[in-house]
Enzyme design. Structure first.
Site, PDB file in Angstrom:
ATOM      1  N   SER A   1      13.200  24.764  20.430  1.00  0.00           N
ATOM      2  CA  SER A   1      12.497  26.066  20.547  1.00  0.00           C
ATOM      3  C   SER A   1      11.992  26.182  21.968  1.00  0.00           C
ATOM      4  O   SER A   1      10.825  25.953  22.251  1.00  0.00           O
ATOM      5  CB  SER A   1      11.351  26.129  19.545  1.00  0.00           C
ATOM      6  OG  SER A   1      10.573  24.937  19.588  1.00  0.00           O
TER       7      SER A   1
ATOM      8  N   HIS B   1     -22.811  40.899   8.122  1.00  0.00           N
ATOM      9  CA  HIS B   1     -23.266  39.503   7.992  1.00  0.00           C
ATOM     10  C   HIS B   1     -23.144  39.054   6.542  1.00  0.00           C
ATOM     11  O   HIS B   1     -23.528  39.809   5.649  1.00  0.00           O
ATOM     12  CB  HIS B   1     -24.718  39.381   8.427  1.00  0.00           C
ATOM     13  CG  HIS B   1     -25.262  38.004   8.189  1.00  0.00           C
ATOM     14  ND1 HIS B   1     -24.923  36.930   8.987  1.00  0.00           N
ATOM     15  CD2 HIS B   1     -26.073  37.513   7.213  1.00  0.00           C
ATOM     16  CE1 HIS B   1     -25.525  35.849   8.537  1.00  0.00           C
ATOM     17  NE2 HIS B   1     -26.222  36.166   7.450  1.00  0.00           N
TER      18      HIS B   1
HETATM   19  P1  NAI Z   1       8.136  30.057  24.062  1.00  0.00           P
HETATM   20  O1  NAI Z   1       8.482  30.709  25.346  1.00  0.00           O
HETATM   21  O2  NAI Z   1       6.925  30.469  23.335  1.00  0.00           O
HETATM   22  O3  NAI Z   1       8.001  28.494  24.294  1.00  0.00           O
HETATM   23  C1  NAI Z   1       9.048  27.723  24.783  1.00  0.00           C
HETATM   24  C2  NAI Z   1       8.467  26.410  25.277  1.00  0.00           C
HETATM   25  O4  NAI Z   1       9.533  25.541  25.562  1.00  0.00           O
HETATM   26  C3  NAI Z   1       7.656  26.579  26.546  1.00  0.00           C
HETATM   27  O5  NAI Z   1       6.414  25.941  26.395  1.00  0.00           O
HETATM   28  C4  NAI Z   1       8.526  25.935  27.601  1.00  0.00           C
HETATM   29  O6  NAI Z   1       7.792  25.360  28.648  1.00  0.00           O
HETATM   30  C5  NAI Z   1       9.256  24.886  26.778  1.00  0.00           C
HETATM   31  N1  NAI Z   1      10.516  24.450  27.364  1.00  0.00           N
HETATM   32  C6  NAI Z   1      11.460  25.198  27.971  1.00  0.00           C
HETATM   33  N2  NAI Z   1      12.487  24.424  28.373  1.00  0.00           N
HETATM   34  C7  NAI Z   1      12.191  23.166  27.979  1.00  0.00           C
HETATM   35  C8  NAI Z   1      12.864  21.932  28.094  1.00  0.00           C
HETATM   36  N3  NAI Z   1      14.039  21.831  28.703  1.00  0.00           N
HETATM   37  N4  NAI Z   1      12.271  20.836  27.595  1.00  0.00           N
HETATM   38  C9  NAI Z   1      11.068  20.901  26.980  1.00  0.00           C
HETATM   39  N5  NAI Z   1      10.380  22.051  26.850  1.00  0.00           N
HETATM   40  C10 NAI Z   1      10.944  23.168  27.335  1.00  0.00           C
HETATM   41  O7  NAI Z   1       9.445  30.193  23.170  1.00  0.00           O
HETATM   42  P2  NAI Z   1       9.711  29.953  21.623  1.00  0.00           P
HETATM   43  O8  NAI Z   1       8.675  29.098  21.021  1.00  0.00           O
HETATM   44  O9  NAI Z   1      11.133  29.560  21.548  1.00  0.00           O
HETATM   45  O10 NAI Z   1       9.548  31.400  21.015  1.00  0.00           O
HETATM   46  C11 NAI Z   1      10.255  32.491  21.580  1.00  0.00           C
HETATM   47  C12 NAI Z   1       9.458  33.739  21.502  1.00  0.00           C
HETATM   48  O11 NAI Z   1       9.437  34.227  20.154  1.00  0.00           O
HETATM   49  C13 NAI Z   1       7.975  33.570  21.842  1.00  0.00           C
HETATM   50  O12 NAI Z   1       7.747  33.560  23.222  1.00  0.00           O
HETATM   51  C14 NAI Z   1       7.404  34.796  21.217  1.00  0.00           C
HETATM   52  O13 NAI Z   1       7.618  35.893  22.049  1.00  0.00           O
HETATM   53  C15 NAI Z   1       8.239  34.937  19.953  1.00  0.00           C
HETATM   54  N6  NAI Z   1       7.495  34.370  18.834  1.00  0.00           N
HETATM   55  C16 NAI Z   1       6.310  34.942  18.475  1.00  0.00           C
HETATM   56  C17 NAI Z   1       5.566  34.426  17.444  1.00  0.00           C
HETATM   57  C18 NAI Z   1       4.263  35.050  17.129  1.00  0.00           C
HETATM   58  O14 NAI Z   1       3.985  36.124  17.623  1.00  0.00           O
HETATM   59  N7  NAI Z   1       3.416  34.426  16.315  1.00  0.00           N
HETATM   60  C19 NAI Z   1       6.021  33.288  16.661  1.00  0.00           C
HETATM   61  C20 NAI Z   1       7.277  32.733  17.140  1.00  0.00           C
HETATM   62  C21 NAI Z   1       7.975  33.292  18.172  1.00  0.00           C
END
Ligand code: NAI
Ligand code: FAD
Length: 484
Positions: free
Chosen positions: A281, A463
């Site tokens: 992810s 409250h």
């Molecule tokens: P994300 O952008 O939130 O997190 C990806 C993470 O992976 C980052 O911390 C990044 O530094 C790390 N990363 C990138 N390349 C890497 C590597 N080679 N090795 C280790 N770590 C690495 O992306 P994610 O979790 O895939 O989710 C995608 C999007 O989906 C989110 O940004 C969000 O917009 C959406 N989403 C929203 C949710 C919510 O609103 N509750 C829940 C799940 C997803």
């Protein structure tokens, strides 16, 4: 004869299906084209959000949190349970039932609003006599339609690492992580972003040993640093996630019984992680595959996003793009609001109904992460304000000092209000704690109405309620919190 429409929407995720419904409500003859098929190979509306994102993940988060409460927290209330166990297939079946109800619900909403729904891949072919020609391909069946306006809402797909191939058996993306039929003993997660933390939480609560490997020095880089630090503390100490930040993944190998991840840790020392399943992810990328973007000259940027202005207009006449496929946060509510804004503009231009220059305020979009405790924020973080040189005052209040939080037994976390030092206008609100997913709405309303922290401080809050924490945090901006 070629079917002709006022508007063709490509993609039926929260950007596309909402845009299609709003177009139809405004009297536009609308078609929505979508290619999503569920695990049974059946067309399923709702895009990532309903099929493999927001809704199924929240269903599993709720189920697993109920189990965690029963296993670890009921005892504090004097409730003793014996023989507690989890039936993962039942949990997954419940999640699937919720997804089916909602995806089927969109089909019904389309019918009710007289939106024509076509299943298949939509490809823009050319513009002829003020109409866009669009091919809709479903297997061997190919149909050509035309529409005066096009709204592209083709969403996003998981970003991949070049040396890892997701098979959704041992190496999982979000779809695989949402469909495991048993709890893996050892689970690895690459990426401590939103998906990694939500999915890691689900399977940790159900008993997996979870190790999260993150490239950045800290998790949740988009969040306020203080909130992210608090989250890391709680997730490691209370939930038991093992977190390694600042890592570099070197290789991933699938062996017969396990997945082996070789990585360099923050000190550049080589480490090995052996797990039964691995979730990847590491972010998502805009999806324009097969859309015909290059062929028709649709402008995309170097990261693959379709370029749009503040009204979601692309460089091509009467072609708009909304949601994950354009700039801004990849969030369902952002996609939907852009869809509505574009529908309003098309209707205004065509018939005089709607809003001529509708646009979405990208500065005031709530973020929610549905971990336990939940994390939510809106507006600027402290680090953003500091780097922009904005003078601000901060007020903070902990859930520990709140009566309702004590009664719930959910006392971790705090709320922080950031206000302009001169005008007192609220610039950002950051929350980590119970049910902050619901409480962030008050901060969003306050910011949309340009409220000051004093406005929030003068509003009466019930409250005992969790919302008193926001009230006290607003009072704390002026150093006059009452209960601390
Ligand atoms: P994300 O952008 O939130 O997190 C990806 C993470 O992976 C980052 O911390 C990044 O530094 C790390 N990363 C990138 N390349 C890497 C590597 N080679 N090795 C280790 N770590 C690495 O992306 P994610 O979790 O895939 O989710 C995608 C999007 O989906 C989110 O940004 C969000 O917009 C959406 N989403 C929203 C949710 C919510 O609103 N509750 C829940 C799940 C997803
Ligand atoms: P999508 O939902 O991706 O929909 C695009 C649709 O277009 C898909 O059905 C796709 O098949 C179809 N399509 C693509 N190309 C074509 C084509 N050429 N022809 C026909 N159809 C096509 N966001 C939140 O706000 N809250 C959350 O809690 C949340 N949780 C998430 C959890 C997970 C695990 C994931 C992965 C995402 C989550 N998100 C969440 C993000 C949210 O799902 C997306 O921001 C949202 O779905 C984007 O909507 P969209 O309409 O732009 O695209």
């Amino acid at each position: 004869m070629t079917k002709s429409f006022d508007v063709a929407v490509i993609g039926a995720g929260p950007g596309g299906y909402v845009a299609a419904i709003r177009c139809a409500q405004l009297g536009l003859n609308t078609v929505c084209i979508d290619e999503w098929k569920n695990e049974q190979g059946v067309a399923s509306l709702g895009g990532t959000c309903l099929n493999a994102g927001c809704i199924p993940s929240k269903a599993l988060l709720e189920s697993s949190e109920n189990y965690a409460r029963a296993a670890h927290k009921f005892i504090d209330h004097g409730i003793k349970l014996e023989g507690l166990s989890v039936d993962v297939p039942v949990m997954i079946a419940r999640k699937n039932k919720i997804v089916k109800a909602f995806t089927g619900g969109i089909a019904m909403l389309f019918k009710k609003n007289k939106v024509t729904s076509l299943h298949g891949k939509g490809t823009l072919l050319k513009r002829e006599h003020d109409f866009w020609k669009i091919q809709v391909k479903n297997g061997d069946q190919i149909e050509e339609i035309q529409a005066e306006h096009v709204i592209i809402a083709t969403g996003s797909t998981p970003r991949q690492l070049p040396f890892i191939s997701v098979d959704n058996d041992r190496i999982l993306d979000n779809s695989g992580a949402l469909s495991l039929t048993e709890t893996p003993k050892r689970l690895g997660v690459i990426g401590a972003g939103v998906i990694g933390l939500e999915m890691g939480s689900v399977w940790r609560r159900l008993g997996s040993e979870v190790t999260v490997l993150e490239a950045q020095p800290a998790l949740l880089m988009a969040a306020d640093e203080q909130i992210a630090k608090e989250a890391q503390k709680i997730f490691t100490r209370e939930l038991g996630l093992v977190m390694q930040t600042g890592v570099e993944i070197k290789s991933v190998q699938v062996e017969q019984q396990q997945v082996v991840v070789d990585y360099a840790d923050a000190k550049a020392e080589l480490q090995k992680l052996e797990v039964d399943k691995l979730i990847v992810s590491i972010g998502r990328i805009p999806n324009t595959v097969g859309l015909g973007a290059d062929e028709i000259g649709l402008r995309t940027n170097e990261r693959g996003y379709i370029e749009v202005d503040e009204h979601c207009s692309t460089n091509l006449p009467k072609v708009y793009a909304v949601g994950d496929v354009v700039r801004g946060p990849m969030l369902a509510h952002k996609a939907s609001e852009e869809g509505v804004a574009v529908a309003e503009m098309i209707a205004a231009a065509k018939q005089g109904h709607g809003t001529e220059s509708a646009k979405v305020n990208l500065d005031i979009i709530p973020w929610v992460i549905y971990t336990a405790p939940e994390i939510a924020w809106v507006g600027k973080t402290e680090q953003e304000l500091k780097s922009a040189g904005v003078a601000y005052r901060a007020g903070q209040f902990p859930f520990m000092a709140n009566g309702r939080a004590r009664a719930l037994g959910e006392t971790s976390g705090f709320i922080k209000v950031l206000a302009d030092a001169d005008t007192d206008r609220i610039l950002g609100v950051h929350m980590i704690g119970p049910y902050v997913s619901e409480m962030i709405a008050e901060a969003v309303v306050a910011m949309e109405f340009a409220a000051s922290s004093e406005d929030l401080a003068r509003i009466i809050h019930a409250h005992p309620s969790l919302s008193e924490v926001l009230h006290e945090a607003a009072l704390a901006v002026d150093k006059r919190a009452l209960h601390i």
